[in-house]
Design a protein around this motif. Structure first.
Motif, PDB file in Angstrom:
ATOM      1  N   VAL A 149       4.469  19.935   5.758  1.00 57.47           N
ATOM      2  CA  VAL A 149       4.537  21.384   5.533  1.00 57.47           C
ATOM      3  C   VAL A 149       4.991  21.669   4.103  1.00 57.47           C
ATOM      4  O   VAL A 149       5.995  21.114   3.642  1.00 57.47           O
ATOM      5  CB  VAL A 149       5.545  22.016   6.527  1.00 57.47           C
ATOM      6  CG1 VAL A 149       5.690  23.512   6.272  1.00 57.47           C
ATOM      7  CG2 VAL A 149       5.129  21.743   7.962  1.00 57.47           C
ATOM      8  N   ALA A 150       4.263  22.513   3.414  1.00 57.88           N
ATOM      9  CA  ALA A 150       4.662  22.974   2.078  1.00 57.88           C
ATOM     10  C   ALA A 150       3.699  24.078   1.655  1.00 57.88           C
ATOM     11  O   ALA A 150       2.776  24.427   2.409  1.00 57.88           O
ATOM     12  CB  ALA A 150       4.649  21.829   1.062  1.00 57.88           C
ATOM     13  N   VAL A 171       8.037  17.278  12.116  1.00 59.74           N
ATOM     14  CA  VAL A 171       7.691  18.256  11.088  1.00 59.74           C
ATOM     15  C   VAL A 171       8.592  18.006   9.882  1.00 59.74           C
ATOM     16  O   VAL A 171       9.812  17.872  10.036  1.00 59.74           O
ATOM     17  CB  VAL A 171       7.905  19.703  11.604  1.00 59.74           C
ATOM     18  CG1 VAL A 171       7.894  20.713  10.457  1.00 59.74           C
ATOM     19  CG2 VAL A 171       6.834  20.060  12.634  1.00 59.74           C
ATOM     20  N   VAL A 172       8.002  17.924   8.706  1.00 57.68           N
ATOM     21  CA  VAL A 172       8.777  17.776   7.469  1.00 57.68           C
ATOM     22  C   VAL A 172       8.424  18.925   6.541  1.00 57.68           C
ATOM     23  O   VAL A 172       7.256  19.065   6.141  1.00 57.68           O
ATOM     24  CB  VAL A 172       8.478  16.432   6.762  1.00 57.68           C
ATOM     25  CG1 VAL A 172       9.303  16.312   5.486  1.00 57.68           C
ATOM     26  CG2 VAL A 172       8.735  15.245   7.686  1.00 57.68           C
ATOM     27  N   THR A 173       9.402  19.754   6.209  1.00 56.80           N
ATOM     28  CA  THR A 173       9.134  20.845   5.266  1.00 56.80           C
ATOM     29  C   THR A 173       9.406  20.357   3.837  1.00 56.80           C
ATOM     30  O   THR A 173      10.129  19.382   3.623  1.00 56.80           O
ATOM     31  CB  THR A 173       9.982  22.092   5.572  1.00 56.80           C
ATOM     32  OG1 THR A 173      11.359  21.806   5.309  1.00 56.80           O
ATOM     33  CG2 THR A 173       9.803  22.559   7.014  1.00 56.80           C
ATOM     34  N   GLY A 174       8.800  21.039   2.892  1.00 62.74           N
ATOM     35  CA  GLY A 174       8.955  20.610   1.495  1.00 62.74           C
ATOM     36  C   GLY A 174       8.304  19.253   1.280  1.00 62.74           C
ATOM     37  O   GLY A 174       8.790  18.425   0.508  1.00 62.74           O
ATOM     38  N   ALA A 175       7.183  19.029   1.961  1.00 60.32           N
ATOM     39  CA  ALA A 175       6.580  17.689   1.975  1.00 60.32           C
ATOM     40  C   ALA A 175       5.648  17.431   0.798  1.00 60.32           C
ATOM     41  O   ALA A 175       5.060  16.360   0.701  1.00 60.32           O
ATOM     42  CB  ALA A 175       5.815  17.479   3.289  1.00 60.32           C
ATOM     43  N   SER A 176       5.528  18.389  -0.113  1.00 63.31           N
ATOM     44  CA  SER A 176       4.553  18.210  -1.186  1.00 63.31           C
ATOM     45  C   SER A 176       5.012  17.248  -2.278  1.00 63.31           C
ATOM     46  O   SER A 176       4.202  16.827  -3.098  1.00 63.31           O
ATOM     47  CB  SER A 176       4.212  19.572  -1.817  1.00 63.31           C
ATOM     48  OG  SER A 176       5.392  20.223  -2.214  1.00 63.31           O
ATOM     49  N   SER A 177       6.281  16.891  -2.306  1.00 67.43           N
ATOM     50  CA  SER A 177       6.757  15.969  -3.348  1.00 67.43           C
ATOM     51  C   SER A 177       8.112  15.399  -2.934  1.00 67.43           C
ATOM     52  O   SER A 177       8.673  15.771  -1.894  1.00 67.43           O
ATOM     53  CB  SER A 177       6.888  16.697  -4.692  1.00 67.43           C
ATOM     54  OG  SER A 177       7.984  17.607  -4.631  1.00 67.43           O
ATOM     55  N   GLY A 178       8.635  14.528  -3.765  1.00 66.75           N
ATOM     56  CA  GLY A 178      10.010  14.060  -3.678  1.00 66.75           C
ATOM     57  C   GLY A 178      10.449  13.570  -2.302  1.00 66.75           C
ATOM     58  O   GLY A 178       9.736  12.807  -1.630  1.00 66.75           O
ATOM     59  N   ILE A 179      11.628  14.033  -1.894  1.00 68.89           N
ATOM     60  CA  ILE A 179      12.243  13.558  -0.649  1.00 68.89           C
ATOM     61  C   ILE A 179      11.346  13.871   0.550  1.00 68.89           C
ATOM     62  O   ILE A 179      11.212  13.060   1.469  1.00 68.89           O
ATOM     63  CB  ILE A 179      13.640  14.202  -0.475  1.00 68.89           C
ATOM     64  CG1 ILE A 179      14.595  13.695  -1.564  1.00 68.89           C
ATOM     65  CG2 ILE A 179      14.210  13.916   0.914  1.00 68.89           C
ATOM     66  CD1 ILE A 179      15.914  14.473  -1.649  1.00 68.89           C
ATOM     67  N   GLY A 180      10.733  15.027   0.554  1.00 73.33           N
ATOM     68  CA  GLY A 180       9.888  15.415   1.688  1.00 73.33           C
ATOM     69  C   GLY A 180       8.690  14.496   1.844  1.00 73.33           C
ATOM     70  O   GLY A 180       8.396  14.016   2.955  1.00 73.33           O
ATOM     71  N   ALA A 181       8.001  14.228   0.749  1.00 72.42           N
ATOM     72  CA  ALA A 181       6.822  13.349   0.818  1.00 72.42           C
ATOM     73  C   ALA A 181       7.242  11.939   1.224  1.00 72.42           C
ATOM     74  O   ALA A 181       6.589  11.298   2.057  1.00 72.42           O
ATOM     75  CB  ALA A 181       6.101  13.338  -0.532  1.00 72.42           C
ATOM     76  N   ALA A 182       8.346  11.460   0.648  1.00 74.58           N
ATOM     77  CA  ALA A 182       8.823  10.110   0.986  1.00 74.58           C
ATOM     78  C   ALA A 182       9.213  10.035   2.463  1.00 74.58           C
ATOM     79  O   ALA A 182       8.982   9.020   3.133  1.00 74.58           O
ATOM     80  CB  ALA A 182      10.010   9.741   0.091  1.00 74.58           C
ATOM     81  N   THR A 183       9.787  11.115   2.977  1.00 78.24           N
ATOM     82  CA  THR A 183      10.194  11.140   4.392  1.00 78.24           C
ATOM     83  C   THR A 183       8.974  11.139   5.305  1.00 78.24           C
ATOM     84  O   THR A 183       8.952  10.449   6.334  1.00 78.24           O
ATOM     85  CB  THR A 183      11.083  12.368   4.662  1.00 78.24           C
ATOM     86  OG1 THR A 183      12.228  12.290   3.807  1.00 78.24           O
ATOM     87  CG2 THR A 183      11.533  12.426   6.108  1.00 78.24           C
ATOM     88  N   ALA A 184       7.961  11.896   4.932  1.00 76.64           N
ATOM     89  CA  ALA A 184       6.721  11.891   5.731  1.00 76.64           C
ATOM     90  C   ALA A 184       6.158  10.478   5.814  1.00 76.64           C
ATOM     91  O   ALA A 184       5.733  10.024   6.885  1.00 76.64           O
ATOM     92  CB  ALA A 184       5.710  12.852   5.107  1.00 76.64           C
ATOM     93  N   ARG A 185       6.182   9.769   4.697  1.00 77.68           N
ATOM     94  CA  ARG A 185       5.642   8.388   4.691  1.00 77.68           C
ATOM     95  C   ARG A 185       6.493   7.472   5.577  1.00 77.68           C
ATOM     96  O   ARG A 185       5.971   6.697   6.372  1.00 77.68           O
ATOM     97  CB  ARG A 185       5.622   7.840   3.253  1.00 77.68           C
ATOM     98  CG  ARG A 185       4.609   8.531   2.372  1.00 77.68           C
ATOM     99  CD  ARG A 185       4.431   7.811   1.032  1.00 77.68           C
ATOM    100  NE  ARG A 185       3.390   8.479   0.270  1.00 77.68           N
ATOM    101  CZ  ARG A 185       3.620   9.394  -0.697  1.00 77.68           C
ATOM    102  NH1 ARG A 185       4.855   9.685  -1.047  1.00 77.68           N
ATOM    103  NH2 ARG A 185       2.606   9.969  -1.315  1.00 77.68           N
ATOM    104  N   ARG A 186       7.800   7.581   5.428  1.00 70.97           N
ATOM    105  CA  ARG A 186       8.702   6.726   6.236  1.00 70.97           C
ATOM    106  C   ARG A 186       8.532   7.000   7.728  1.00 70.97           C
ATOM    107  O   ARG A 186       8.511   6.084   8.534  1.00 70.97           O
ATOM    108  CB  ARG A 186      10.158   7.019   5.860  1.00 70.97           C
ATOM    109  CG  ARG A 186      10.605   6.371   4.585  1.00 70.97           C
ATOM    110  CD  ARG A 186      11.511   5.193   4.887  1.00 70.97           C
ATOM    111  NE  ARG A 186      11.860   4.496   3.667  1.00 70.97           N
ATOM    112  CZ  ARG A 186      12.383   3.277   3.639  1.00 70.97           C
ATOM    113  NH1 ARG A 186      12.636   2.637   4.766  1.00 70.97           N
ATOM    114  NH2 ARG A 186      12.676   2.691   2.503  1.00 70.97           N
ATOM    115  N   LEU A 187       8.468   8.266   8.084  1.00 71.13           N
ATOM    116  CA  LEU A 187       8.366   8.615   9.512  1.00 71.13           C
ATOM    117  C   LEU A 187       7.027   8.167  10.092  1.00 71.13           C
ATOM    118  O   LEU A 187       6.959   7.707  11.233  1.00 71.13           O
ATOM    119  CB  LEU A 187       8.561  10.121   9.708  1.00 71.13           C
ATOM    120  CG  LEU A 187       9.974  10.641   9.402  1.00 71.13           C
ATOM    121  CD1 LEU A 187      10.018  12.159   9.510  1.00 71.13           C
ATOM    122  CD2 LEU A 187      11.014  10.012  10.342  1.00 71.13           C
TER     123      LEU A 187
END
Ligand code: 8X3
Length: 250
Positions: free
Chosen positions: A35-36, A9-25
């Motif tokens: 999640v956002a 689960v990644v919160t704050g995934a709509s932009s920036g670090i969160g979106a980049a983390t979702a892609r990496r994971l």
């Protein structure tokens, strides 16, 4: 999701670090729950990474309960990334509402999501929580009072949780970046004032990118299950300390 696929689960995934983390994971093989609050953004991201989107404001208790329901009874990784800064006024001119919002998202939101998803993390047998802190959680700086107080809160809640869960199958980690240039962080902080936002990074050759931080989060999360990275602080080479930033004339 296959029964063997790890879920994150990644919160704050709509932009920036969160979106980049979702892609990496997702590239690491995780089924990612993005999640956002902004539905259109996380739905597009979820489609891109083959994950799921759950609309949730982490400060809203009912929405967090619905998130836990959607996640189910087993979770391998929680990245508490939702957060942010609102304003940069000196304490003497502080806006009470901005301070409350910063505490709400950076501390209360993180607590609510963690509390709700902890049973599923424990059920995985080797859960990981990565909280996204900040160098603002290490020092003070002028005009940063509300944000630095909140991010010190993120750090201390992380430490507290690690102590409380010391005999449980879950790791508790913090990734604390310094200057990261993202599309929204400074812009949100300065209420949409692009000039003030750009000034934060003026003359800095290479601030960190969202992907640099996502890379660190992914590394922390993918260490062997007995290795707890308590905290990882990263800054751009040009930022030796909060106030000591190498800027060149533009
Ligand atoms: C962001 C770092 O320096 O803007 O978390 O407080 S700073």
């Amino acid at each position: 999701m296959s029964t063997t696929q790890r879920q994150a689960v990644v919160t704050g995934a709509s932009s920036g670090i969160g979106a980049a983390t979702a892609r990496r994971l997702a590239a690491e093989g995780y089924a990612v729950v993005c999640v956002a609050r902004r539905r259109d953004r996380i739905e597009a991201l979820a489609e891109e990474v083959g994950g799921r989107a759950v609309v949730c404001d982490v400060t809203d208790a009912a929405a967090v309960a619905a998130l836990a329901e959607a996640v189910g009874d087993r979770l391998d990784l929680l990245v508490n990334n939702a957060g942010g800064a609102f304003g940069a006024s000196p304490v003497a001119q502080a806006d009470t509402d901005e301070w409350r919002r910063m505490y709400d998202v950076n501390v209360i939101g993180l607590m609510q999501v963690t509390r709700a998803l902890l049973p599923a993390l424990l059920a995985s047998g080797a859960g990981v929580i990565v909280n996204v802190g900040s160098t603002a959680g290490r020092v003070a700086y002028e005009g940063g009072g509300g944000y630095t107080a909140a991010k010190h809160g993120t750090k201390v809640v992380t430490e507290t949780l690690r102590l409380e869960l010391y005999d449980q199958p879950v790791r508790v980690c913090e990734v604390a970046p310094g200057m990261v240039r993202t599309d929204e962080f400074a812009l949100v902080r300065f209420g949409g004032d692009q000039e003030r936002a750009d000034a934060v990074y003026a003359g800095v050759a290479e601030p960190l990118t969202a992907d640099d931080v996502a890379d660190a989060i992914t590394w922390v999360a993918t260490r062997p299950a007995h290795v707890n990275i308590d905290e990882l602080v990263l800054r751009p080479r040009a930022q030796a300390a909060q106030h000591k930033v190498h800027r060149v004339q533009e």
